[in-house]
Design an enzyme around this catalytic site. Structure first.
Site, PDB file in Angstrom:
ATOM      1  N   ARG A 184      29.348  21.572  -3.683  1.00  0.00           N
ATOM      2  CA  ARG A 184      28.933  20.880  -4.910  1.00  0.00           C
ATOM      3  C   ARG A 184      28.603  19.436  -4.569  1.00  0.00           C
ATOM      4  O   ARG A 184      28.736  18.997  -3.430  1.00  0.00           O
ATOM      5  CB  ARG A 184      30.071  20.902  -5.935  1.00  0.00           C
ATOM      6  CG  ARG A 184      31.379  20.358  -5.342  1.00  0.00           C
ATOM      7  CD  ARG A 184      32.438  20.125  -6.386  1.00  0.00           C
ATOM      8  NE  ARG A 184      33.755  19.895  -5.809  1.00  0.00           N
ATOM      9  CZ  ARG A 184      34.177  18.753  -5.286  1.00  0.00           C
ATOM     10  NH1 ARG A 184      33.368  17.715  -5.229  1.00  0.00           N
ATOM     11  NH2 ARG A 184      35.403  18.639  -4.793  1.00  0.00           N
ATOM     12  N   LYS A 201      39.709  28.673   2.174  1.00  0.00           N
ATOM     13  CA  LYS A 201      39.787  27.819   3.362  1.00  0.00           C
ATOM     14  C   LYS A 201      39.935  28.646   4.639  1.00  0.00           C
ATOM     15  O   LYS A 201      39.477  28.248   5.705  1.00  0.00           O
ATOM     16  CB  LYS A 201      40.931  26.826   3.212  1.00  0.00           C
ATOM     17  CG  LYS A 201      40.680  25.757   2.145  1.00  0.00           C
ATOM     18  CD  LYS A 201      41.810  24.765   2.078  1.00  0.00           C
ATOM     19  CE  LYS A 201      41.460  23.603   1.168  1.00  0.00           C
ATOM     20  NZ  LYS A 201      41.184  24.019  -0.204  1.00  0.00           N
TER      21      LYS A 201
END
Length: 651
Positions: free
Chosen positions: A302, A125
């Site tokens: 994804r 992140k």
């Protein structure tokens, strides 16, 4: 099929490195395109639906996901053994594991998704925030010092101003996240977040963001060509969440000013192009409710759980897009051809008991039957067994309509007619969410659930009473259509006998004593309150030792006896007062008390682990512990009596 065989990267067979509803969903697209599929499964999943749908199925290890679905060498070997050219990992498990993507690349397998480099970059992140800033995408104000010490983090928190959010650098799903409202609580929150992050992701690094206190969670579906080109499929709203896990998702986002939508889409495309990203991805944003400044949160490399709502409004199949890009084929649409129409809403159906703090549910399905006219993505079917080894999500129900209200009403009706009998689910809870005023009015934020159900969720008391009355009436109908002799669904609308009978009904929501009046006056009475039962209709299923009754999405698993039998100690009504029973099948991880020990109401008695969650059972009243019949490390079945609490007699 011919198109894929002659593609630059020919594909004939796809191994689906996943289980449950997403594996089934990927396989359906593969089969429509003429591609063969390979399922992997653990020993616990040998009879799972995704195994039955595949052309080939290969066992990759025992029940534990770490020894099967997450075991990279076993999955790679299965792909080689089966002759698969491509691997699709869906979401969860290995889908965002850069090491797995790299292993596929090194084995000469086509990974249906982005490169290992892109997965690794977005998997951090902190790195993702840096990339977003370089692309000119606004991020939540914060401090991303890699391996920063407490003093640096404390200084950053002070400069940002409380409240702040501690976040794990790796992973997601709410793990490693802590809200901090004052400096005094910062150190403990950092330590707790680091411990959880380290245990969950093998990376205990954390960073700090300014807490947005009343946020909306928005996201954009993107698709990159790997050369800097990118498409978007508009946005979704995923603000209805529990513990940072999404519950309801919809597209497009309601009550969103067009100027904000344009900012979202522009930022998402900037980031996707900056990375030269390849394949499907989701760029997530957070924004203060009523504001106009969306901030970048993270990118998921994804397919998302909620991708069906985007497919519904855009008229596309994102799995087909993924497979075409992986094969080197041109995408079927350009940005100008992607035009959203109507509205779509999705709910996640889980094996959980919302009335008991969302404790996981287990069991075997007597029936699974999706409603007509709605999209039902499921990983279970009639006869499927749900255990404690994997995530609790079973299926998704998706509605589509010309506008939001039409889609909302269709989804409520679909949930009321959906039949999933034998395993506790959150079906009735979802109906109440969709019917709540804040959701109907599109005024909700991520605080929706706590604001709507401040004391937790429980079913409507009157509806529960009517359903119990219907179950009691059906259970003691001795006509030729006796429900106790049926193995399929049947309906009972009346009882041929005219009488008053007192019953004790024990079900998954508790125990109730009720009076049933039948004949010319059909009614049920509880605690002096009477309910007309003339037009109450329910559907019933006979389990091995339980009568299942369902009506308008609410289901009970009931044991029913005449009150006279209960008082005489005849047919058991279930637990005796003070019995402590397992709410589900699971592992006893710690027994806290000993025989003869005196305990107070709420004293922790034992700890159980099931479906990746830990549950603590407590004393229901003051008393003395007796009849302990379990031990640390023992696996126990649902309803097993583990110990008892005896009320001590006053001298």
């Amino acid at each position: 099929m011919t198109e894929f065989l002659t593609a630059p990267n020919p594909i004939r067979t796809v191994l689906v490195a996943n289980r449950g509803e997403i594996a089934c969903r990927i396989m359906r697209t593969c089969h429509r395109l003429g591609l063969r599929t390979v399922a992997i499964y653990s020993e616990a999943d040998s009879e799972a639906l995704h195994v039955k749908l595949a052309n080939i199925a290969i066992c990759v290890g025992p029940a534990a996901s770490s020894e099967s679905y997450l075991k990279i060498p076993a999955v790679i070997e299965a792909a080689k053994t089966s002759g698969a050219e491509a691997v699709h990992a869906g979401y969860g498990f290995l889908s965002e594991n850069a090491n797995f993507v790299k292993a596929c690349e090194e084995a000469g397998l086509i990974f249906v998704g982005p490169s290992s480099h892109a997965v690794a970059e977005m998997g951090s992140k902190i790195k993702a925030r840096h990339i977003a800033k370089e692309a000119g995408v606004p991020t939540v104000p914060g401090f991303e010092g890699v391996n920063a010490g407490y003093d640096e983090l404390a200084k950053a928190a002070s400069e940002l101003g409380y409240p702040v959010m501690i976040k794990a650098n790796s992973g997601g799903g709410g793990r490693g996240m802590r809200q901090v409202t004052s400096p005094d609580a910062l150190k403990a929150a950092i330590n707790s977040a680091q411990q959880e992050a380290g245990a969950s992701f093998g990376d205990d690094s954390v960073f700090i963001e300014k807490l947005i206190e009343s946020p909306r969670h928005l996201e954009v579906q993107v698709f990159g060509d790997g050369r800097g080109g990118a498409l978007h499929f508009y946005e979704r709203d995923c603000s209805v969440q529990r513990n940072h896990q999404k519950v309801i998702e919809e597209a497009p986002a309601p009550n969103l000013p067009e100027a904000v939508r344009e900012k979202l889409l522009e930022s998402a495309l900037k980031l996707t192009s900056e990375m030269e990203y390849a394949g499907a991805g989701t760029v997530e944003f957070i924004m203060e409710a009523g504001g106009d400044s969306p901030y970048f949160l993270e990118m998921n490399t994804r397919l998302q759980v909620e991708h069906p709502v985007t497919e519904e409004i855009c008229g596309v199949d994102l799995v087909e897009f993924q497979l075409r890009l992986a094969a080197g084929l041109p995408l079927p649409l350009t940005q100008d051809q992607i035009v959203p129409k109507g509205h779509s809403i999705e709910v996640r159906i889980t094996a959980e008991r919302p009335e008991s703090g969302f404790m996981p549910g287990t069991g075997t399905f007597l029936e699974v039957n999706g409603p007509a006219g709605l999209r039902f993505e499921t990983g279970v079917a009639t006869g499927s067994t749900v255990g404690t080894n994997y995530d609790s999500m079973l299926a998704k129900l998706i509605s589509y309509g010309p506008d939001r209200e039409n889609a909302r009403r269709h989804l409520i009706d679909g949930l009321k007619s959906l039949s999933m009998i034998g395993v506790p689910t959150n079906q009735a809870f979802l109906i109440d969410c969709l019917e709540a005023k804040a959701f109907a009015d599109s005024t909700f934020t991520t605080g929706f659930l706590t604001e709507t159900f401040p004391d937790g969720w429980s079913p409507n008391a009157d509806e529960l009473t009517r359903l119990r009355g219907a179950a009691a009436r059906a259970s003691f109908d001795t006509g030729e259509d006796d429900p106790r002799q049926r193995r399929d669904g049947f309906r009972t609308i009346y009882n041929r006998r005219g009488a008053r009978t007192d019953f004790v009904v024990q079900d998954n929501f508790g125990t109730a004593e009720l009076t049933l009046w039948t004949g010319s006056c059909s009614a049920v009475e509880v605690d002096g309150k009477s309910f007309d039962m003339t037009d109450v209709e329910a559907t019933f299923f006979e389990g091995p030792d339980t009568l299942y009754a369902t009506r308008n999405g609410l289901t009970i698993a009931a044991n029913i006896v005449a009150a006279s039998d209960a008082k005489l100690g005849g047919v058991g009504t279930g637990l005796s007062e003070g019995d402590i029973a397992a709410g589900l099948t699971g592992l006893v991880t710690k027994v806290f008390v000993t025989e003869g020990e005196e305990v107070k109401t709420g004293t922790p008695l034992l700890e159980m682990e099931a479906m990746k969650l830990v549950h603590t059972l407590t004393a229901p009243f003051d008393g003395k512990v007796s009849n302990i019949s379990c031990a640390d490390g023992e696996t126990v079945q649902v309803k097993t009596i583990l110990m008892s609490i005896e009320i001590e007699e006053e001298e």
